[in-house]
Design a protein around this motif. Structure first.
Motif, PDB file in Angstrom:
ATOM      1  N   GLY A  92       0.808  -1.204   0.000  1.00  0.00           N
ATOM      2  CA  GLY A  92       0.000   0.000   0.000  1.00  0.00           C
ATOM      3  C   GLY A  92       0.841   1.254   0.000  1.00  0.00           C
ATOM      4  N   GLY A  93       0.169   2.382  -0.271  1.00  0.00           N
ATOM      5  CA  GLY A  93       0.844   3.659  -0.273  1.00  0.00           C
ATOM      6  C   GLY A  93       1.132   4.115   1.135  1.00  0.00           C
ATOM      7  N   GLY A  94       1.719   5.294   1.250  1.00  0.00           N
ATOM      8  CA  GLY A  94       2.067   5.782   2.572  1.00  0.00           C
ATOM      9  C   GLY A  94       1.843   7.265   2.716  1.00  0.00           C
ATOM     10  N   LYS A  95       0.944   7.662   3.610  1.00  0.00           N
ATOM     11  CA  LYS A  95       0.708   9.073   3.896  1.00  0.00           C
ATOM     12  C   LYS A  95       1.434   9.510   5.166  1.00  0.00           C
ATOM     13  CE  LYS A  95      -2.165  10.341   0.603  1.00  0.00           C
ATOM     14  NZ  LYS A  95      -1.847  11.423  -0.339  1.00  0.00           N
ATOM     15  N   LEU A  96       1.560   8.610   6.131  1.00  0.00           N
ATOM     16  CA  LEU A  96       2.189   8.945   7.398  1.00  0.00           C
ATOM     17  C   LEU A  96       3.051   7.759   7.817  1.00  0.00           C
ATOM     18  CD1 LEU A  96       2.018  11.357   9.453  1.00  0.00           C
ATOM     19  CD2 LEU A  96       0.462   9.932  10.769  1.00  0.00           C
ATOM     20  N   PRO A  97       4.154   7.568   7.178  1.00  0.00           N
ATOM     21  CA  PRO A  97       4.972   6.385   7.480  1.00  0.00           C
ATOM     22  C   PRO A  97       5.624   6.481   8.854  1.00  0.00           C
ATOM     23  CG  PRO A  97       6.131   7.843   5.980  1.00  0.00           C
ATOM     24  CD  PRO A  97       4.751   8.412   6.135  1.00  0.00           C
ATOM     25  N   PHE A  98       5.603   5.364   9.567  1.00  0.00           N
ATOM     26  CA  PHE A  98       6.274   5.331  10.864  1.00  0.00           C
ATOM     27  C   PHE A  98       6.562   3.884  11.231  1.00  0.00           C
ATOM     28  CE2 PHE A  98       1.845   4.693  11.963  1.00  0.00           C
ATOM     29  CZ  PHE A  98       1.864   3.812  13.029  1.00  0.00           C
ATOM     30  N   GLN A  99       7.549   3.707  12.068  1.00  0.00           N
ATOM     31  CA  GLN A  99       7.845   2.402  12.633  1.00  0.00           C
ATOM     32  C   GLN A  99       7.219   2.347  14.017  1.00  0.00           C
ATOM     33  OE1 GLN A  99      11.918   1.250  12.562  1.00  0.00           O
ATOM     34  NE2 GLN A  99      11.574  -0.709  13.577  1.00  0.00           N
ATOM     35  N   ALA A 100       6.376   1.349  14.243  1.00  0.00           N
ATOM     36  CA  ALA A 100       5.653   1.252  15.508  1.00  0.00           C
ATOM     37  C   ALA A 100       6.618   1.287  16.685  1.00  0.00           C
ATOM     38  CB  ALA A 100       4.827  -0.028  15.535  1.00  0.00           C
ATOM     39  N   ILE A 101       6.242   2.054  17.718  1.00  0.00           N
ATOM     40  CA  ILE A 101       7.073   2.103  18.915  1.00  0.00           C
ATOM     41  C   ILE A 101       6.741   0.914  19.809  1.00  0.00           C
ATOM     42  CG2 ILE A 101       7.158   4.624  18.797  1.00  0.00           C
ATOM     43  CD1 ILE A 101       5.271   4.667  21.254  1.00  0.00           C
ATOM     44  N   ALA A 102       7.667   0.568  20.667  1.00  0.00           N
ATOM     45  CA  ALA A 102       7.412  -0.474  21.656  1.00  0.00           C
ATOM     46  C   ALA A 102       6.511   0.085  22.748  1.00  0.00           C
ATOM     47  CB  ALA A 102       8.728  -0.952  22.257  1.00  0.00           C
ATOM     48  N   PRO A 103       5.726  -0.757  23.405  1.00  0.00           N
ATOM     49  CA  PRO A 103       4.920  -0.278  24.540  1.00  0.00           C
ATOM     50  C   PRO A 103       5.812   0.401  25.575  1.00  0.00           C
ATOM     51  CG  PRO A 103       4.332  -2.530  23.966  1.00  0.00           C
ATOM     52  CD  PRO A 103       5.563  -2.203  23.183  1.00  0.00           C
ATOM     53  N   VAL A 104       5.267   1.415  26.221  1.00  0.00           N
ATOM     54  CA  VAL A 104       6.020   2.244  27.161  1.00  0.00           C
ATOM     55  C   VAL A 104       5.513   1.979  28.572  1.00  0.00           C
ATOM     56  CG1 VAL A 104       6.554   4.614  27.851  1.00  0.00           C
ATOM     57  CG2 VAL A 104       6.429   4.000  25.417  1.00  0.00           C
ATOM     58  N   GLU A 105       6.417   1.814  29.514  1.00  0.00           N
ATOM     59  CA  GLU A 105       6.024   1.599  30.899  1.00  0.00           C
ATOM     60  C   GLU A 105       5.162   2.758  31.391  1.00  0.00           C
ATOM     61  OE1 GLU A 105       6.465  -1.074  32.831  1.00  0.00           O
ATOM     62  OE2 GLU A 105       7.346  -2.043  31.069  1.00  0.00           O
ATOM     63  N   ARG A 106       4.188   2.447  32.200  1.00  0.00           N
ATOM     64  CA  ARG A 106       3.185   3.419  32.617  1.00  0.00           C
ATOM     65  C   ARG A 106       3.768   4.579  33.411  1.00  0.00           C
ATOM     66  NH1 ARG A 106       1.906   3.155  37.912  1.00  0.00           N
ATOM     67  NH2 ARG A 106       2.828   1.447  39.096  1.00  0.00           N
ATOM     68  N   VAL A 618       1.572   8.306  26.076  1.00  0.00           N
ATOM     69  CA  VAL A 618       1.412   9.555  26.817  1.00  0.00           C
ATOM     70  C   VAL A 618       2.063   9.451  28.192  1.00  0.00           C
ATOM     71  CG1 VAL A 618      -0.656  10.225  25.554  1.00  0.00           C
ATOM     72  CG2 VAL A 618      -0.885   8.820  27.612  1.00  0.00           C
ATOM     73  N   PRO A 619       2.231  10.589  28.875  1.00  0.00           N
ATOM     74  CA  PRO A 619       2.984  10.604  30.137  1.00  0.00           C
ATOM     75  C   PRO A 619       2.277   9.893  31.282  1.00  0.00           C
ATOM     76  CG  PRO A 619       2.905  12.793  29.137  1.00  0.00           C
ATOM     77  CD  PRO A 619       1.913  11.942  28.407  1.00  0.00           C
ATOM     78  N   ASN A 620       2.998   9.790  32.365  1.00  0.00           N
ATOM     79  CA  ASN A 620       2.552   9.092  33.571  1.00  0.00           C
ATOM     80  C   ASN A 620       1.157   9.534  34.000  1.00  0.00           C
ATOM     81  OD1 ASN A 620       2.680   7.568  36.003  1.00  0.00           O
ATOM     82  ND2 ASN A 620       3.388   9.383  37.108  1.00  0.00           N
ATOM     83  N   GLY A 621       0.255   8.566  34.129  1.00  0.00           N
ATOM     84  CA  GLY A 621      -1.085   8.825  34.613  1.00  0.00           C
ATOM     85  C   GLY A 621      -2.052   9.361  33.592  1.00  0.00           C
ATOM     86  N   ALA A 622      -1.587   9.666  32.381  1.00  0.00           N
ATOM     87  CA  ALA A 622      -2.420  10.356  31.398  1.00  0.00           C
ATOM     88  C   ALA A 622      -3.196   9.383  30.520  1.00  0.00           C
ATOM     89  CB  ALA A 622      -1.564  11.268  30.521  1.00  0.00           C
ATOM     90  N   GLU A 623      -4.204   9.941  29.862  1.00  0.00           N
ATOM     91  CA  GLU A 623      -5.036   9.227  28.899  1.00  0.00           C
ATOM     92  C   GLU A 623      -4.893   9.907  27.544  1.00  0.00           C
ATOM     93  OE1 GLU A 623      -9.859   9.009  27.963  1.00  0.00           O
ATOM     94  OE2 GLU A 623      -9.138   9.531  29.963  1.00  0.00           O
TER      95      GLU A 623
END
Length: 698
Positions: A92-106, A618-623
């Motif tokens: 497929g094409g690409g409008k916003l290419p990115f490499q997925a980040i790893a999950p981040v500790e809370r 997102v940062p600590n405690g955030a949604e």
């Protein structure tokens, strides 16, 4: 309730799952998870109707609808060739290419973005909308001052660029709730309880902020004293319209006409209409009121005990036991329409769309030109709704179109199954390879007439939950955002979670809600019959059953390999990019899978249908709230809500986005502690973004 350290009073303390903040549960939804289930109706379960499913589908002419939902990937393969960008990988094409980040500790107190991206705040709690407010000084707050500033805990978000060269526009955002424990100096709070409550009322509501940039694709900046700048709060006048306007159920001592309301509260998600207004939903309004103990109040979770916020101590309208205010709570829980381009306009509460804990509403235009709004009621075992306008959309006639949500038909969803007998609550995929079936939109109000036995029109629209109970709607696992994919017309509903499913006499698992004790949630995909949003029947399937596949075997991603997706839990808001990829923000991952809340992209077509890739954390405690995907400009916007919610004024647990070292070192307009903010994530020209969380971006 006298002001005090709220953290000493949290019913959820010690009872939240995993690492979920008890403060967030308390301030956001009034500890809803600790309370009894509101829906005690005995609506039929799937298992009760298993023998009727095939005959019902045949009678409705739906023989092919459910099957179509199963092979939706093949159906959508004919979408524009630029469709899925697949995060920069795969087909497929690409409008916003990115490499997925790893999950981040809370506990990481930073915004984490992919390599090649960076971020900056657009606007923060306390930033002035008007020059008369001056620089933000958290130690010198007042209600009148807060009415001149960006409010607290931004949720729904959009950036509406003006026509022309795209360098001007407006930012619109909800302000869902407040956390006085973090916002206020405790000594000031103790000395000024009424002013503190009035300031919190002013920090609720909505902001319209003019924004400007040098050229398209660059960063937006707020315009102080912009002509369209506006703060809507708990003392703003609202009009009430629709069939319930003027009803005795809405009249109070302050408004004997039942047509004028002051304020809106706990507004969560929302949407932008095809005619350029904004609609936003009042959600957990019940926690602000003291009730009289009526069955109707109980169905909405309104307690007879003093409220957690104590607003009734400052304004008597918040206590239904006060003569003349028995109906005050009936005036909240609606979809509100706001014209962001006219600061003199009166916001409207549309009773025609029903009253419940609206996550939000998203509007599309049906084949015959009528406006259709999809809505979720964010409560365990509550329902998904649809509104279809009586009148038709007129291209270019904005004033006419602003009346479309005032009159129409209201429906609630019933989900039928194809494999009901195989659903045992374990989350095991049925033998046909999918969770799927057909559905019906059950009428509540049609052509101005109640279709609910024993309920008048006004009762259907003021006590909509009870109307859904009576007609036998399907109990869902906290339906939140429900939105239409502009590229395909398919409808996506986020079901956040429901740990009461299948327990203690509550509703059992069914094919549309296939897991008992569903802590991670799932996402439904609906296909309206003939692709027409005004249809009364639909096919459905589950796109994904959320969780961390590395530890949870009940996850499901439409057949995509579970070991090749990013973990995801508690889907909340949904959005789409320019070519129809689904983006999902989460609310609750720290308490379920132990990672910070995040924004994920989900591919919907072809071989990679069901692939989940994490874009940010997102940062600590955030949604993560209100995602806006401007992929053609290499930008993503999100509201970062309740960072550091479990901290205090003296001991913050987040320092986003100012990241000052101490209160003494805070600069002009900065704050020692967390500030809910709107941020813009943008692609850098070089390899400047390293995927690591960083401090403030000015």
């Amino acid at each position: 309730m006298t002001p005090r350290n709220m953290l000493q009073l949290l019913p959820m303390a010690g009872h939240t799952r995993g690492n979920r903040s008890a403060a967030t549960c308390h301030f956001k939804c009034g500890d809803a998870c600790a309370k009894d289930v509101c829906n005690t109706s005995d609506n039929s379960y799937f298992r009760d109707i298993a023998d009727q499913a095939l005959s019902r589908r045949a009678a409705l002419g739906l023989g092919g609808v459910a099957a179509a939902a199963v092979v939706v990937g093949q159906q959508l393969a004919s979408a524009p060739s630029a469709a899925a960008d697949n995060g920069g990988f795969g087909k497929g094409g690409g409008k916003l290419p990115f490499q997925a980040i790893a999950p981040v500790e809370r506990t990481v107190d930073a915004v984490t973005v992919p390599e090649g991206y960076d971020w900056a705040p657009v606007i923060r709690w306390g930033d002035p909308l008007f020059s008369s407010a001056g620089d933000f000084d958290a130690s010198n707050q007042s209600a009148e001052d807060q009415k001149q500033r960006f409010g607290y805990n931004c949720d729904y978000l959009n950036i509406l660029a003006d026509r022309g060269n795209g360098t001007t526009g407006v930012l619109v955002a909800n302000h869902e709730y407040t956390n006085e424990n973090v916002m206020f100096d405790p000594a000031w709070l103790e000395a000024n309880p009424d002013e503190a409550r009035l300031t919190a009322m002013a920090a609720h509501g909505f902001s319209v902020v003019e924004v400007r940039r040098d050229k398209a694709g660059q960063a937006w900046k707020p315009v102080v004293d912009g002509k369209r700048n506006r703060r809507i709060h708990m003392h703003t006048e609202f009009a009430v319209d629709g069939p319930a306007a003027g009803s005795d159920l809405l009249k109070t001592k302050d408004d004997p006409t039942g047509t004028v309301v002051w304020g809106m509260n706990n507004n969560c998600a929302g949407g932008t209409t095809p005619w350029g207004t904004v609609v936003t939903g009042e959600e957990n309004f019940n926690q602000y009121y003291v009730g009289r103990g009526t069955p109707e109040e109980a169905r909405y979770g309104i307690s007879t005990e003093p409220s957690s916020r104590g607003w009734e101590l400052t304004e008597e309208r918040f206590d239904a036991k006060n003569a003349g205010y028995e109906n005050e709570a009936n005036r909240f829980g609606y979809i509100v329409e706001i014209d962001p381009h006219d600061p003199e306009s009166t916001p409207v509460k549309h009773t025609a769309l029903g009253r419940f804990k609206h996550e939000g509403a998203n509007v599309t235009i049906a084949a015959d030109g009528r406006a259709v709004a999809y809505m979720g009621d964010d409560e365990r075992f509550d329902y998904i709704y649809k509104f279809v306008s009586r009148n038709k959309y007129r291209e270019g006639d904005r004033e006419h179109n602003k009346t479309l949500l005032s009159e129409g038909d209201l429906y609630v969803a019933k989900f039928n199954a194809t494999s009901a007998a195989e659903i045992d609550g374990s989350g095991k995929v049925p033998s046909d390879g999918a969770f799927d079936g057909s559905g019906e939109w059950l009428p509540l109000l049609v052509r101005g007439t109640s279709r609910v036995p024993g309920m008048s029109v006004e009762e259907v629209l003021v006590y909509t939950r009870l109307a859904g109970d009576k007609v036998g709607a399907t109990k869902m696992d906290r339906p939140e955002d429900v939105d239409v994919n502009p590229a395909t017309g398919k409808v996506y509903a986020a079901l956040t979670n429901n740990t009461r499913r299948g327990t203690d006499g509550n509703a059992l698992a069914d094919e549309a809600n296939p897991r008992s004790r569903n802590r991670d949630g799932h996402v439904l995909e609906l296909t309206e019959r003939n692709g027409d949003a005004a249809s009364l029947t639909f096919g459905w399937n589950i796109l994904l059953v959320a969780g961390d596949p590395s530890v949870d075997t009940t996850t499901y991603f439409s057949g995509y390999p579970a070991d090749k997706v990013s973990p995801i839990s508690c889907p909340d808001n949904v959005a789409f990019d320019s070519v129809g990829n689904l983006w999902i923000s989460t609310d609750g991952q720290p308490g379920t899978i132990g990672y910070a809340d995040a924004l994920h992209k989900v591919t919907l077509t072809g071989d990679e249908r069901g692939r989940v890739q994490q874009f940010l954390a997102v940062p600590n405690g955030a949604e993560t709230c209100g995602p806006v995907i401007h992929d053609r400009e290499n930008s993503v916007f999100v509201s970062i809500q309740h960072p550091g919610d479990d901290g205090t004024w003296d001991e913050p647990t987040s320092f986003f986005p100012d990241y000052v070292e101490s209160r003494a070192t805070a600069g002009r307009g900065e704050f020692f502690g967390p500030r809910p903010s709107v941020i813009q994530v943008f692609r850098t020209t070089g390899n400047n973004g390293n995927g690591k969380g960083r401090g403030p971006k000015k």
